[in-house]
Design an enzyme around this catalytic site. Sequence first.
Site, PDB file in Angstrom:
ATOM      1  N   ASN A   1       0.865  -1.190   0.000  1.00 48.41           N
ATOM      2  CA  ASN A   1       0.000   0.000   0.000  1.00 48.41           C
ATOM      3  C   ASN A   1       0.899   1.236   0.000  1.00 48.41           C
ATOM      4  O   ASN A   1       1.469   1.587   1.019  1.00 48.41           O
ATOM      5  CB  ASN A   1      -0.885  -0.029   1.255  1.00 48.41           C
ATOM      6  CG  ASN A   1      -1.685   1.251   1.439  1.00 48.41           C
ATOM      7  OD1 ASN A   1      -1.809   2.054   0.506  1.00 48.41           O
ATOM      8  ND2 ASN A   1      -2.219   1.449   2.623  1.00 48.41           N
ATOM      9  N   TRP A   2       0.984   1.872  -1.155  1.00 47.45           N
ATOM     10  CA  TRP A   2       1.901   3.022  -1.284  1.00 47.45           C
ATOM     11  C   TRP A   2       1.344   4.285  -0.654  1.00 47.45           C
ATOM     12  O   TRP A   2       2.051   5.289  -0.536  1.00 47.45           O
ATOM     13  CB  TRP A   2       2.175   3.303  -2.768  1.00 47.45           C
ATOM     14  CG  TRP A   2       2.920   2.232  -3.496  1.00 47.45           C
ATOM     15  CD1 TRP A   2       3.251   0.975  -3.048  1.00 47.45           C
ATOM     16  CD2 TRP A   2       3.447   2.326  -4.825  1.00 47.45           C
ATOM     17  NE1 TRP A   2       3.938   0.283  -4.011  1.00 47.45           N
ATOM     18  CE2 TRP A   2       4.069   1.099  -5.118  1.00 47.45           C
ATOM     19  CE3 TRP A   2       3.447   3.322  -5.792  1.00 47.45           C
ATOM     20  CZ2 TRP A   2       4.691   0.844  -6.342  1.00 47.45           C
ATOM     21  CZ3 TRP A   2       4.060   3.078  -7.025  1.00 47.45           C
ATOM     22  CH2 TRP A   2       4.678   1.851  -7.284  1.00 47.45           C
ATOM     23  N   LYS A   3       0.072   4.267  -0.303  1.00 40.32           N
ATOM     24  CA  LYS A   3      -0.603   5.473   0.231  1.00 40.32           C
ATOM     25  C   LYS A   3      -0.388   6.638  -0.751  1.00 40.32           C
ATOM     26  O   LYS A   3      -0.305   6.413  -1.951  1.00 40.32           O
ATOM     27  CB  LYS A   3      -0.109   5.797   1.633  1.00 40.32           C
ATOM     28  CG  LYS A   3      -0.131   4.565   2.548  1.00 40.32           C
ATOM     29  CD  LYS A   3       0.034   4.889   3.989  1.00 40.32           C
ATOM     30  CE  LYS A   3       0.143   3.606   4.776  1.00 40.32           C
ATOM     31  NZ  LYS A   3       0.070   3.816   6.203  1.00 40.32           N
TER      32      LYS A   3
ATOM     33  N   HIS B   1      -9.349   1.217   5.176  1.00 39.91           N
ATOM     34  CA  HIS B   1      -8.068   1.426   5.859  1.00 39.91           C
ATOM     35  C   HIS B   1      -8.306   2.396   7.018  1.00 39.91           C
ATOM     36  O   HIS B   1      -9.124   3.316   6.910  1.00 39.91           O
ATOM     37  CB  HIS B   1      -7.055   1.998   4.861  1.00 39.91           C
ATOM     38  CG  HIS B   1      -5.670   2.019   5.406  1.00 39.91           C
ATOM     39  ND1 HIS B   1      -5.255   2.978   6.298  1.00 39.91           N
ATOM     40  CD2 HIS B   1      -4.614   1.198   5.208  1.00 39.91           C
ATOM     41  CE1 HIS B   1      -3.993   2.736   6.616  1.00 39.91           C
ATOM     42  NE2 HIS B   1      -3.580   1.660   5.972  1.00 39.91           N
TER      43      HIS B   1
ATOM     44  N   GLU C   1      -6.779   4.866   8.022  1.00 36.67           N
ATOM     45  CA  GLU C   1      -6.610   6.288   7.675  1.00 36.67           C
ATOM     46  C   GLU C   1      -7.879   6.833   7.022  1.00 36.67           C
ATOM     47  O   GLU C   1      -8.232   7.997   7.205  1.00 36.67           O
ATOM     48  CB  GLU C   1      -5.375   6.452   6.765  1.00 36.67           C
ATOM     49  CG  GLU C   1      -4.088   6.248   7.558  1.00 36.67           C
ATOM     50  CD  GLU C   1      -2.920   5.697   6.758  1.00 36.67           C
ATOM     51  OE1 GLU C   1      -2.965   5.710   5.518  1.00 36.67           O
ATOM     52  OE2 GLU C   1      -1.956   5.231   7.403  1.00 36.67           O
TER      53      GLU C   1
ATOM     54  N   GLU D   1      -5.283  -4.769  10.904  1.00 39.10           N
ATOM     55  CA  GLU D   1      -4.268  -3.727  11.047  1.00 39.10           C
ATOM     56  C   GLU D   1      -4.506  -2.953  12.336  1.00 39.10           C
ATOM     57  O   GLU D   1      -5.306  -2.003  12.354  1.00 39.10           O
ATOM     58  CB  GLU D   1      -4.347  -2.761   9.866  1.00 39.10           C
ATOM     59  CG  GLU D   1      -4.109  -3.402   8.525  1.00 39.10           C
ATOM     60  CD  GLU D   1      -3.511  -2.410   7.545  1.00 39.10           C
ATOM     61  OE1 GLU D   1      -2.421  -2.660   7.055  1.00 39.10           O
ATOM     62  OE2 GLU D   1      -4.138  -1.367   7.312  1.00 39.10           O
TER      63      GLU D   1
ATOM     64  N   GLY E   1       2.446   2.509  10.689  1.00 38.06           N
ATOM     65  CA  GLY E   1       3.377   3.610  10.478  1.00 38.06           C
ATOM     66  C   GLY E   1       4.088   4.072  11.747  1.00 38.06           C
ATOM     67  O   GLY E   1       4.726   5.118  11.755  1.00 38.06           O
TER      68      GLY E   1
ATOM     69  N   SER F   1       3.515  -1.902  10.489  1.00 35.83           N
ATOM     70  CA  SER F   1       4.974  -1.885  10.652  1.00 35.83           C
ATOM     71  C   SER F   1       5.614  -3.244  10.376  1.00 35.83           C
ATOM     72  O   SER F   1       6.572  -3.642  11.049  1.00 35.83           O
ATOM     73  CB  SER F   1       5.352  -1.368  12.045  1.00 35.83           C
ATOM     74  OG  SER F   1       4.884  -0.040  12.211  1.00 35.83           O
TER      75      SER F   1
ATOM     76  N   GLY G   1       2.770  -1.097   4.372  1.00 31.02           N
ATOM     77  CA  GLY G   1       2.765   0.329   4.052  1.00 31.02           C
ATOM     78  C   GLY G   1       4.172   0.802   3.752  1.00 31.02           C
ATOM     79  O   GLY G   1       4.703   0.596   2.658  1.00 31.02           O
ATOM     80  N   GLY G   2       4.806   1.437   4.736  1.00 33.09           N
ATOM     81  CA  GLY G   2       6.118   2.070   4.549  1.00 33.09           C
ATOM     82  C   GLY G   2       7.136   1.211   3.810  1.00 33.09           C
ATOM     83  O   GLY G   2       7.797   1.692   2.879  1.00 33.09           O
TER      84      GLY G   2
HETATM   85  C1  PEP Z   1      -0.746   0.246   6.162  1.00 32.45           C
HETATM   86  O1  PEP Z   1      -0.899   1.442   6.055  1.00 32.45           O
HETATM   87  O2  PEP Z   1      -1.577  -0.528   5.665  1.00 32.45           O
HETATM   88  C2  PEP Z   1       0.409  -0.236   6.893  1.00 32.45           C
HETATM   89  C3  PEP Z   1       0.419  -1.464   7.297  1.00 32.45           C
HETATM   90  O3  PEP Z   1       1.417   0.692   7.082  1.00 32.45           O
HETATM   91  P1  PEP Z   1       2.854   0.411   7.729  1.00 32.45           P
HETATM   92  O4  PEP Z   1       3.361  -0.890   7.158  1.00 32.45           O
HETATM   93  O5  PEP Z   1       3.692   1.576   7.309  1.00 32.45           O
HETATM   94  O6  PEP Z   1       2.662   0.330   9.212  1.00 32.45           O
END
Ligand code: PEP
Length: 258
Positions: free
Chosen positions: A9-11, A96, A98, A168, A174, A214, A235-236
Amino acid sequence: MKSKIVIGNWKMNKSFDEAEDLITEIEEILADLNLSTLVVLAPPFPYLELATDHAPDGNFECAAQNCSQFNNGAYTGEVSASMLADIDVEFCIVGHSERRKYFNETNEILAEKVNRLTEVGLIPIYCCGETVEEREAGVHFDVIEKQIKEGLFHLLPESLERVIVAYEPVWAIGTGLTATPQQAEEVHLFIRSLIEKKYGTEAAYNLNILYGGSCNPSNALELFTQPNIDGGLIGGASLNTKEFIEIVEAAETAGSDK
Ligand code: PEP
């Protein structure tokens, strides 16, 4: 044996040129790996068609990060599920944390988004997870049960079988804080048991439940080898080719050990 799934997930990150570089790098590496793990890239909307153009040769699939709860019409700024289907997107992240937090998406709205997606044959990646306050108050199972029931339980079995769930925990997204494999496994087992009670044992077994929060190359293998963790929503770490591929390789190892 169920193959694992890893979704990046590049956001709201990357320029067009950076997106093209990342897609090309991932494509070239995956072409040499011959994996059973399903790799899915979820870039921002403007880069989706670039990604779907590369997908057939790239051994990956493409996901959108969101879609409208409406079919079509006067909804300025929205993108419909059928528009995504038209450009060969096969998956879409729904709910998600967010989007729940910054765009006030409720379980009811998310249930509509799930409907729009399944109606046109896209696979929803339905996200659920508790905040730190909810975990500290010991109500995380209640929160997740409500999210799953209100977002998914209206589905007929034939639609539910095309859904992916992502657990999640909001406090892990994040933040660099990861749920321990035991914490994640406990919730994944709980989600599977909810599905089993409503849809039966086979549906529960077949449901793919991904962990997100994370996830990185150092913790991925231990998370993915838990019996009820079918892969990861990343994500990241999905913004960096090396880290993302190491996570994909961890999923492959975990999948072949099962
Ligand atoms: C996400 O936003 O779906 C996620 C898991 O982010 P991160 O891996 O950066 O915690």
